[in-house]
Design a protein around this motif. Structure first.
Motif, PDB file in Angstrom:
ATOM      1  N   GLY A 368       0.788  -1.224   0.000  1.00  0.00           N
ATOM      2  CA  GLY A 368       0.000   0.000   0.000  1.00  0.00           C
ATOM      3  C   GLY A 368       0.817   1.270   0.000  1.00  0.00           C
ATOM      4  O   GLY A 368       0.261   2.362   0.155  1.00  0.00           O
ATOM      5  N   LEU A 369       2.145   1.179  -0.167  1.00  0.00           N
ATOM      6  CA  LEU A 369       2.991   2.368  -0.203  1.00  0.00           C
ATOM      7  C   LEU A 369       3.019   2.927  -1.629  1.00  0.00           C
ATOM      8  O   LEU A 369       3.280   2.204  -2.586  1.00  0.00           O
ATOM      9  N   ASP A 370       2.763   4.220  -1.742  1.00  0.00           N
ATOM     10  CA  ASP A 370       2.751   4.876  -3.041  1.00  0.00           C
ATOM     11  C   ASP A 370       4.164   4.928  -3.616  1.00  0.00           C
ATOM     12  O   ASP A 370       5.118   5.269  -2.911  1.00  0.00           O
ATOM     13  N   ARG A 371       4.302   4.623  -4.919  1.00  0.00           N
ATOM     14  CA  ARG A 371       5.635   4.588  -5.514  1.00  0.00           C
ATOM     15  C   ARG A 371       6.291   5.968  -5.522  1.00  0.00           C
ATOM     16  O   ARG A 371       7.510   6.082  -5.359  1.00  0.00           O
ATOM     17  N   VAL A 372       5.511   7.024  -5.697  1.00  0.00           N
ATOM     18  CA  VAL A 372       6.095   8.368  -5.657  1.00  0.00           C
ATOM     19  C   VAL A 372       6.683   8.658  -4.279  1.00  0.00           C
ATOM     20  O   VAL A 372       7.771   9.229  -4.157  1.00  0.00           O
ATOM     21  N   LEU A 373       5.959   8.238  -3.230  1.00  0.00           N
ATOM     22  CA  LEU A 373       6.476   8.406  -1.871  1.00  0.00           C
ATOM     23  C   LEU A 373       7.749   7.581  -1.673  1.00  0.00           C
ATOM     24  O   LEU A 373       8.726   8.046  -1.064  1.00  0.00           O
ATOM     25  N   LEU A 374       7.752   6.359  -2.185  1.00  0.00           N
ATOM     26  CA  LEU A 374       8.942   5.509  -2.080  1.00  0.00           C
ATOM     27  C   LEU A 374      10.140   6.152  -2.752  1.00  0.00           C
ATOM     28  O   LEU A 374      11.265   6.103  -2.232  1.00  0.00           O
TER      29      LEU A 374
END
Length: 500
Positions: A368-374
């Motif tokens: 559920g972690l957004d790729r942009v945030l990653l």
């Protein structure tokens, strides 16, 4: 414990050779090798403590123990033990006849047996006590050490054999009938450089390293015998060390691979290129600048252990990686002339690991972690840094007092301070904020590793995140800039003190 060890040293009075005595004492002090103690270094607390206790005992057994410790101990232990032993001898305490020969050895030849994969070296160093009146060596023996390059080049096993000729003949015979083995004599200077590097790699500050059950018993003996090998005028590089690869050289190697026959079947050139970069980086940074070395164990470790822990792959890269690795194995095997049976065994290992790779590599976006945030948290792609960076910067999305957190970059110094001010609701002393910034920067960089390890221990005990941060700040402020003292203090944290 010291009392029991000095009592056990009575057995030294019954042995007949200095070799037997050295091995017995090496086994004795190996009891604490690799362990941790509160209040300082284990060699200082226990090793030097044993020397002090033996000196006070003043018995023939304790004198014999001190004589052996003068040779087998660390530099500080050796100096203290030698001084105490000389004082006891001057006072008339008796010692065995062989005591004067402890450590009086000469190297007689060094050899290495290595496998064609380059996974490990078995180093054999032979010694004898100094020649007697008939110019014949006495008490010949061999120190055997196994160096494992899939485990950071550490010394993984060690033992001693008195059947030197039989040992060497067996090693030669095994290599003669097996194209995957090579046995050769090496210079003592090379052996010393190789083994010193391996023993240094074996020292692991956090947990006992994964060595054989017998390694600790021979550690002190091996350390002392290696010092008996000549260092040479110019210190040689260990046999496994190769010249570093520059970025340009790595890029050239990747281009050669992608243009080779081995890579012609790869359907996604862009993903294949990025996968090749990861393979080359792993070989350079984790395998002593040897990206072209391939083996079943190395490939399995890369695919199922290192990648899932360290690298953030895109969906296309996850799909391509096992196929690129198989192609790389064919390319590298041809370049290094790996025997056909070695190539086949390595490809078989990659094939078996391919079925396990989707489970081993869990894409962070699947949680559920957004790729942009990653990508904001992992601009360097270091997946192992994710947890500690999230701990350091928990607020990276949404809006706070008109500030769009999604636009702030935690890798930027100015944005980092803004994020920390928001984390504290804006009401914080600037000096205290500077310490929070210091801890957050260290967490971001993973320097020292003990910082995040200490934080995890405290979090596991149920402590609040800010309380944990304040403990880390208190320690960093108290210790100052000494990295070794800071690491040691962090290692000692077991819980949050009541006064915090």
């Amino acid at each position: 414990m010291f009392k029991e060890m000095v009592q056990a040293a009575r057995e030294l009075l019954a042995v007949r050779t200095p070799l037997d005595a050295e091995l017995m004492v090496s086994d004795m002090i190996g009891a604490w090798w690799g362990r941790r103690v509160r209040g300082g270094d284990v060699e200082q607390v226990l090793g030097e403590g044993l020397v002090d206790y033996a000196a006070k005992a003043g018995t023939p057994a304790s004198l014999t123990l001190l004589i052996c410790l003068a040779y087998l101990g660390t530099a500080r232990q050796g100096a203290k033990a030698e001084g105490a032993a000389l004082a006891m001898m001057e006072s008339g305490v008796a010692r065995p006849g062989w005591a004067d020969k402890v450590g009086a050895v000469k190297p007689a030849g060094c050899y290495v047996s290595r496998d064609a994969y380059g996974d490990q070296d078995t180093v054999i160093c032979t010694f004898a006590y100094r020649w007697n009146e008939t110019s014949q060596p006495t008490d010949r023996h061999a120190l055997v050490m196994v160096v494992d390059y899939n485990m950071s080049g550490m010394a993984r096993d060690a033992w001693v054999s008195s059947q030197v000729d039989k040992l060497l003949e067996q090693a030669k015979a095994e290599a003669a009938g097996n194209p995957m083995l090579l046995f050769e004599e090496i210079q003592p200077e090379q052996a010393r450089a190789l083994l010193e590097s391996a023993m240094k790699a074996t020292i692991e500050p956090k947990t006992p390293p994964p060595v054989s059950d017998s390694y600790s018993a021979y550690h002190a003996f091996a350390r002392a015998r290696i010092k008996a090998l000549p260092p040479g005028r110019k210190r040689p590089a260990p046999l496994h060390i190769e010249a570093p690869y520059s970025r340009e050289r790595r890029a050239m190697l990747a281009a050669e691979f992608l243009a080779s026959d081995a890579a012609e079947h790869l359907s996604d050139p862009s993903a294949a290129s990025r996968c090749a970069d990861h393979i080359i980086d792993y070989g350079c940074e984790q395998d002593f600048n040897r990206p072209l070395r391939v083996s079943p164990t190395k490939c399995e470790t890369f695919l199922l252990d290192w990648l899932p822990r360290k690298v953030m792959l895109s969906a296309a890269e996850q799909e391509a990686m096992p196929h690129v690795l198989s192609a790389w194995v064919r390319f590298a095997a041809h370049r290094t002339s790996l025997p056909e049976q070695g190539l086949k065994a390595t490809l078989d290992a990659v094939w078996e690991a391919t079925g396990k790779f989707p489970e081993a590599y869990r894409d962070p976006t699947s949680f559920g972690l957004d790729r942009v945030l990653l990508e904001r948290l992992l601009p360097d792609g270091d997946l192992s840094a994710l947890a500690r960076r999230v701990f350091a910067f928990p607020y990276l999305q949404g809006t706070h007092n008109g500030i769009e957190l999604d636009r702030l970059n935690p890798a930027d110094e100015a944005d980092r301070r803004t994020l920390l001010e928001i984390d504290h609701g804006g009401a914080i002393d600037q000096e205290h904020l500077a310490w929070h910034e210091e801890i957050a920067t260290r967490m971001w960089e993973g320097d020292p590793p003990q910082l995040w390890e200490a934080a995890q221990r405290l979090l596991d005990l149920g402590h609040d995140r800010h309380d944990v941060l304040h403990v880390l700040i208190e320690i960093a402020e108290r210790i100052g800039g000494d990295p070794d003292e800071l690491a040691a203090a962090l290692d000692d944290i077991a819980d949050i003190p009541d006064e915090i």
